[in-house]
Design an enzyme around this catalytic site. Structure first.
Site, PDB file in Angstrom:
ATOM      1  N   GLU A 194       0.840  -1.207   0.000  1.00 31.66           N
ATOM      2  CA  GLU A 194       0.000   0.000   0.000  1.00 31.66           C
ATOM      3  C   GLU A 194       0.869   1.249   0.000  1.00 31.66           C
ATOM      4  OE1 GLU A 194      -2.783   1.177  -0.401  1.00 31.66           O
ATOM      5  OE2 GLU A 194      -4.434   0.103   0.537  1.00 31.66           O
ATOM      6  N   ASP A 195       0.366   2.302  -0.635  1.00 25.50           N
ATOM      7  CA  ASP A 195       1.016   3.605  -0.537  1.00 25.50           C
ATOM      8  C   ASP A 195       0.790   4.174   0.863  1.00 25.50           C
ATOM      9  OD1 ASP A 195      -1.676   3.654  -1.033  1.00 25.50           O
ATOM     10  OD2 ASP A 195      -1.628   5.328  -2.436  1.00 25.50           O
ATOM     11  N   ASP A 227      -4.790   4.658   6.039  1.00 26.54           N
ATOM     12  CA  ASP A 227      -5.434   5.787   6.705  1.00 26.54           C
ATOM     13  C   ASP A 227      -6.442   5.221   7.708  1.00 26.54           C
ATOM     14  OD1 ASP A 227      -6.396   8.379   7.150  1.00 26.54           O
ATOM     15  OD2 ASP A 227      -7.631   8.397   5.372  1.00 26.54           O
ATOM     16  N   PHE A 275      -3.883  15.314   5.231  1.00 26.35           N
ATOM     17  CA  PHE A 275      -3.891  14.863   3.841  1.00 26.35           C
ATOM     18  C   PHE A 275      -2.555  15.176   3.159  1.00 26.35           C
ATOM     19  CE2 PHE A 275      -5.087  14.971  -0.645  1.00 26.35           C
ATOM     20  CZ  PHE A 275      -5.763  13.775  -0.727  1.00 26.35           C
ATOM     21  N   ARG A 317       0.162  12.835  -8.400  1.00 19.86           N
ATOM     22  CA  ARG A 317       0.763  11.498  -8.299  1.00 19.86           C
ATOM     23  C   ARG A 317       2.200  11.479  -8.817  1.00 19.86           C
ATOM     24  NH1 ARG A 317      -3.276   7.849  -6.980  1.00 19.86           N
ATOM     25  NH2 ARG A 317      -5.340   8.153  -7.886  1.00 19.86           N
TER      26      ARG A 317
HETATM   27  P1  IMP Z   1      -8.101   3.858   3.958  1.00 19.37           P
HETATM   28  O1  IMP Z   1      -9.037   2.834   3.356  1.00 19.37           O
HETATM   29  O2  IMP Z   1      -8.872   4.935   4.680  1.00 19.37           O
HETATM   30  O3  IMP Z   1      -7.012   3.258   4.826  1.00 19.37           O
HETATM   31  O4  IMP Z   1      -7.413   4.643   2.791  1.00 19.37           O
HETATM   32  C1  IMP Z   1      -6.709   3.974   1.848  1.00 19.37           C
HETATM   33  C2  IMP Z   1      -6.555   4.762   0.587  1.00 19.37           C
HETATM   34  O5  IMP Z   1      -7.046   6.102   0.658  1.00 19.37           O
HETATM   35  C3  IMP Z   1      -5.093   4.892   0.265  1.00 19.37           C
HETATM   36  O6  IMP Z   1      -4.608   3.767  -0.384  1.00 19.37           O
HETATM   37  C4  IMP Z   1      -5.074   6.130  -0.591  1.00 19.37           C
HETATM   38  O7  IMP Z   1      -5.364   5.804  -1.922  1.00 19.37           O
HETATM   39  C5  IMP Z   1      -6.172   6.989   0.003  1.00 19.37           C
HETATM   40  N1  IMP Z   1      -5.610   7.953   0.974  1.00 19.37           N
HETATM   41  C6  IMP Z   1      -5.588   7.866   2.320  1.00 19.37           C
HETATM   42  N2  IMP Z   1      -4.988   8.928   2.889  1.00 19.37           N
HETATM   43  C7  IMP Z   1      -4.599   9.709   1.860  1.00 19.37           C
HETATM   44  C8  IMP Z   1      -3.883  10.968   1.787  1.00 19.37           C
HETATM   45  O8  IMP Z   1      -3.477  11.587   2.785  1.00 19.37           O
HETATM   46  N3  IMP Z   1      -3.660  11.440   0.530  1.00 19.37           N
HETATM   47  C9  IMP Z   1      -4.065  10.811  -0.602  1.00 19.37           C
HETATM   48  N4  IMP Z   1      -4.729   9.640  -0.577  1.00 19.37           N
HETATM   49  C10 IMP Z   1      -4.988   9.093   0.643  1.00 19.37           C
HETATM   50 MG    MG Z   2      -3.690   2.973  -1.739  1.00 20.03          MG
END
Ligand code: IMP
Ligand code: MG
Length: 233
Positions: free
Chosen positions: A157-158, A161, A210, A223
């Protein structure tokens, strides 16, 4: 070299100094100016010109401004660290790394360059974000097309969150009868994390703000930035 580059750059853009905020136009200069609130540039003795850039360099994407947060070098160091840890654990097998699109494409590419033992790679596409906010609804947009029975899977994963995407992935991979299911992420926001799913390899812990760059976007933009920027207060 640097001196002449800066001199020519400044000659061309001195009239529009305010444009220095939009560093995406000046990627080479960006690397030099990053993390410096004040930069003194001795342009030319004959000009006796000393320019003091007091503005913190920032970028604008759509309607929002972002400030420099994590350098390309720090990112590379974190990815190398994760790759070394994964390699310690799985060098004697052939793990399959599964990148979560869209955001993880840069992490996966660099991770693969650092990982020297036999391995495979694949991608899955998930989406949960709208603009700068996470939604609870995680959609699988592109699925897996291979049999993973008995394989060691490492999700790449990048950023993690809320963890909603990870939970959805865990559910998905339960049905695949994999031997090992591990999770690696470049960035992790501990304050935002709401799930119990264990994250096995974490690159950099960051505050719940963010960010964009290095694969991460704000409504499609950002990106391609080689470093990471944080939303300006
Ligand atoms: P989660 O499901 O809330 O853990 O979020 C996962 C996905 O949301 C990540 O793989 C990102 O694609 C996107 N995401 C979460 N935080 C950020 C951020 O700070 N900037 C940009 N994309 C985010
Ligand atoms: Mg992601």
């Amino acid at each position: 070299m640097l001196f002449y580059f800066l001199r020519n750059f400044l000659k061309g853009s001195i009239k529009s100094c305010c444009n220095l905020n939009f560093i995406s136009i000046f990627p080479k200069v960006l690397n030099i100016l990053l993390y410096q609130k004040t930069v003194f540039l001795n342009v030319e003795k004959s000009l006796s010109l000393q320019i003091i850039l007091k503005t913190k360099i920032m970028i604008q994407l759509h309607d929002k401004e972002f400030v420099p947060f994590i350098s390309a070098q720090e990112i590379d160091f974190a990815i190398a660290k994760i790759a070394a840890l994964v390699e310690d654990d799985f060098a004697d097998e052939t793990p399959i790394f599964i990148g979560v699109l869209n955001g993880a494409f840069m992490v996966v590419a660099d991770f693969m360059r650092h990982y020297k033992s036999p391995c495979e790679v694949s991608f899955i596409k998930m989406a949960s974000y709208e603009g700068t906010t996470s939604t609870n609804d995680v959609k699988q947009l592109i699925g897996l097309d291979q049999d993973l029975t008995g394989r060691t899977v490492v999700i790449i994963e990048d950023i993690v969150d809320t963890g909603n995407t990870l939970l959805a992935l865990k559910e998905l991979f339960k049905k695949q009868n994999v031997a090992h299911f591990k999770i690696a992420t470049l960035f992790f926001k501990p304050e935002a994390y709401k799930q119990e799913v264990k994250i096995d390899y974490v690159g950099i812990r960051i505050p719940d703000k963010f960010i964009v760059g290095f694969g991460l976007d704000y409504d499609g933009l950002g990106r391609n930035l080689p470093e990471v920027y944080q939303l300006k207060d």
